[in-house]
Design a protein around this motif. Structure first.
Motif, short mmCIF file in Angstrom:
data_model
loop_
_atom_site.label_atom_id
_atom_site.label_comp_id
_atom_site.label_asym_id
_atom_site.label_seq_id
_atom_site.Cartn_x
_atom_site.Cartn_y
_atom_site.Cartn_z
N ARG A 94 118.84 153.56 -40.76
CA ARG A 94 118.30 154.50 -39.78
C ARG A 94 118.30 155.87 -40.44
NH1 ARG A 94 120.85 154.76 -33.76
NH2 ARG A 94 120.27 156.95 -33.78
N ARG A 171 119.82 146.35 -27.50
CA ARG A 171 118.97 147.17 -28.38
C ARG A 171 118.95 146.52 -29.75
NH1 ARG A 171 121.00 153.33 -26.78
NH2 ARG A 171 120.78 152.99 -24.53
N GLU A 173 119.22 147.20 -32.73
CA GLU A 173 119.67 148.26 -33.64
C GLU A 173 119.33 147.91 -35.09
OE1 GLU A 173 121.02 151.09 -32.74
OE2 GLU A 173 121.89 150.78 -30.75
N VAL A 180 132.65 146.89 -32.89
CA VAL A 180 131.86 146.88 -31.65
C VAL A 180 131.34 148.26 -31.27
CG1 VAL A 180 132.92 144.79 -30.75
CG2 VAL A 180 133.92 147.01 -30.16
N PHE A 181 131.43 149.23 -32.20
CA PHE A 181 130.91 150.57 -31.89
C PHE A 181 129.40 150.51 -31.63
CE2 PHE A 181 128.88 154.54 -33.05
CZ PHE A 181 129.58 155.44 -32.26
N ARG A 182 128.69 149.86 -32.53
CA ARG A 182 127.24 149.73 -32.36
C ARG A 182 126.85 148.27 -32.55
NH1 ARG A 182 123.69 153.46 -32.29
NH2 ARG A 182 124.93 154.99 -33.42
N GLN A 188 127.21 148.74 -20.67
CA GLN A 188 127.16 150.15 -20.28
C GLN A 188 127.74 150.35 -18.89
OE1 GLN A 188 122.90 151.00 -20.86
NE2 GLN A 188 123.57 152.49 -22.39
N LEU A 256 131.02 158.62 -27.31
CA LEU A 256 131.48 157.61 -26.36
C LEU A 256 130.54 157.54 -25.17
CD1 LEU A 256 135.32 158.17 -25.96
CD2 LEU A 256 134.16 156.34 -27.18
N GLU A 257 130.02 158.71 -24.81
CA GLU A 257 129.25 158.81 -23.57
C GLU A 257 128.30 159.98 -23.67
OE1 GLU A 257 131.66 158.72 -20.08
OE2 GLU A 257 130.11 159.61 -18.81
N THR A 301 132.03 148.64 -24.01
CA THR A 301 132.60 147.99 -25.18
C THR A 301 133.05 149.04 -26.20
OG1 THR A 301 130.25 147.57 -25.67
CG2 THR A 301 131.57 145.70 -25.03
#
Ligand code: ATP
Length: 428
Positions: A94, A171, A173, A180-182, A188, A256-257, A301
């Motif tokens: 990316r 998604r 990605e 498990v971050f991405r 959600q 995180l958010e 997550t």
């Protein structure tokens, strides 16, 4: 990071998915401990966002959705990430996440970025044709917008009010990473908070403060949490202001958010595309308007992973190294472990009696194998805040020992007082 990932696998928090087939690209399964903890994260969110408020209601919308929703929301046109190929090692990245050089081989010979679409497509029904195209939602938010009228009419809410939802999003990605971050499939926890147009800024401030407080209350240390305002060129197509709640991960500060002021973009877009009037009519004042929306959008997550990392510690007890998760008891997979001092069968009936007393209050583990010291360590390592030990004296004095994970302090409690004691500790 590596220690947390190993602990997750070894103790049954998180397993790589389809492992017996060699794993399936960055997807994960939640094991017996992980499923409890993830549920606790989501419950803690629901409690604070829905249960404890009278201005928020919940919904659970479908994951599978028609193209019209994503056409209106702008996702079909713009939900892309810039993809570059490394001409040297042929890895894909990316572009906005690397600084012009390939993280794999260090080459800066990269292709021009091209837009890569992140939504998963499938076909609904037996015929694989264009008209049957359906999408897996990439966010839960649109479920709240398309149900706006249903909720206003049935829940009889008046702005400011919110609709909350917790659920899976998908998604595609380009580079899922960092455990498990991405991931391509994740959960959600989102709130769409509808307000009169003139009040949007005030509520944006309110929700950023509220959400920061949630993480702190559940044990994220203040020096590992920060709020970062988006630069104008970072803002999504629908937003006039966004602030990210960031956590200090082992690789640095990361999101995180996101808390976004989505204005009236979504309701107007869906009104235009569907032909429905998505407005609020205030019968008191006779006023009709399209509410603006403040959206705190968190990953369940990803947040669970932050709680695991923040709580992981190592210390020494009686000269022995120990690993412990200093989790808030509300998040721990088990709140109580009932342990007979030894495997001796004479202790079992009383252990069963204690379990029957405590189980209705919280999640309990029952562990009889290995020495008591080893079992304390095993419970420390998975974050169980209290161990209740039944020993031979218990048979005569009908008392048990309650041991605290963080201090290892032990107190003797009569079984007749145990539910009061545990209830008291659970309330903090
Ligand atoms: P990024 O730019 O890092 O891809 P984003 O800013 O687009 O992510 P949002 O659309 O704001 O992310 O999503 C809201 C929240 O959902 C994020 O803060 C994160 O906690 C969670 N989230 C988003 N994408 C993923 C993912 N691929 N895996 C796990 N959690 C995710």
């Amino acid at each position: 990071m590596e220690r947390v990932v190993n602990l997750c696998k070894r103790r049954g928090f998180i397993f790589p998915s389809a492992e017996i087939y060699g794993g399936f690209r960055s997807t994960y399964d939640y094991g017996p401990l992980g499923v409890n903890m993830l549920r606790n994260v989501k419950d803690a969110w629901w409690r604070s966002m829905v249960q404890m408020r009278d201005d928020v209601v919940g919904i659970d919308a479908a994951v599978l959705s028609p193209g019209q929703i994503w056409e209106a929301s702008g996702h079909l046109a713009t939900f892309t990430d810039p993809l570059v190929d490394c001409r040297s090692c042929h890895e894909r990245w990316r572009a906005d996440k690397i600084a012009g050089t390939c993280p794999n081989c260090g080459s800066s010979d990269l292709t021009e970025p091209r837009a890569f679409h992140l939504m998963f497509k499938t076909y609904a029904g037996p015929v694989e044709e264009e008209s049957a195209l359906a999408y897996l939602r990439p966010e839960t938010a649109q479920g709240m917008f398309v149900n706006f009228l249903n909720v206003v009419q049935t829940a009889r809410k008046k702005p400011p009010f919110g609709i909350a939802q917790v659920g899976k999003s998908f998604r595609n990605e380009i580079t899922p990473q960092n455990f498990v971050f991405r991931t391509r499939e994740f959960e959600q926890m989102e709130l769409e908070y509808f307000v009169p147009p003139g009040e949007a800024e005030k509520w944006f401030e309110y929700w950023t403060a509220e959400r920061m407080g949630w993480y702190l209350d559940l044990g994220i240390p203040a020096d590992r949490l920060r709020l970062r305002d988006h630069e104008p060129d970072e803002l999504s197509h629908y937003s006039t202001a966004t602030a990210d709640v960031e956590f200090l991960f082992p690789w640095g500060w990361d999101e995180l958010e996101g808390i976004a002021n989505r204005t009236d973009f979504d309701l107007r877009a869906h009104a235009e595309h569907s032909g429905e009037k998505l407005e609020y009519f205030d019968q008191g004042t006779g006023e009709r308007y399209v509410p603006h929306v403040i959206e705190p959008s968190a990953g369940a997550t990803r947040t669970m992973m932050a709680f695991l990392i923040a709580s992981y510690s190592e210390d020494e007890v009686s000269g022995e190294r120990r690993v412990l998760l200093r989790l808030d008891p509300r998040l721990s997979p088990y709140q109580v472990a009932v342990l007979p001092l030894s495997k001796n069968e004479a202790l079992e009936p009383l252990c069963r009696e204690v379990l029957d007393l405590v189980r209705p209050l919280c999640m309990c583990d029952y562990d009889v194998t290995q020495s008591i010291g080893r079992r304390y360590r095993r419970q420390d390592e998975i974050g169980t805040p209290w161990c209740v030990t039944v020993d031979f004296d218990s048979l005569n004095d009908r008392s048990v020992t309650v041991r605290d994970r963080d201090t290892t302090a032990q107190v003797r409690v009569p079984i007749s007082d145990l539910t009061t004691e545990i209830t008291h500790r659970l309330r903090g």
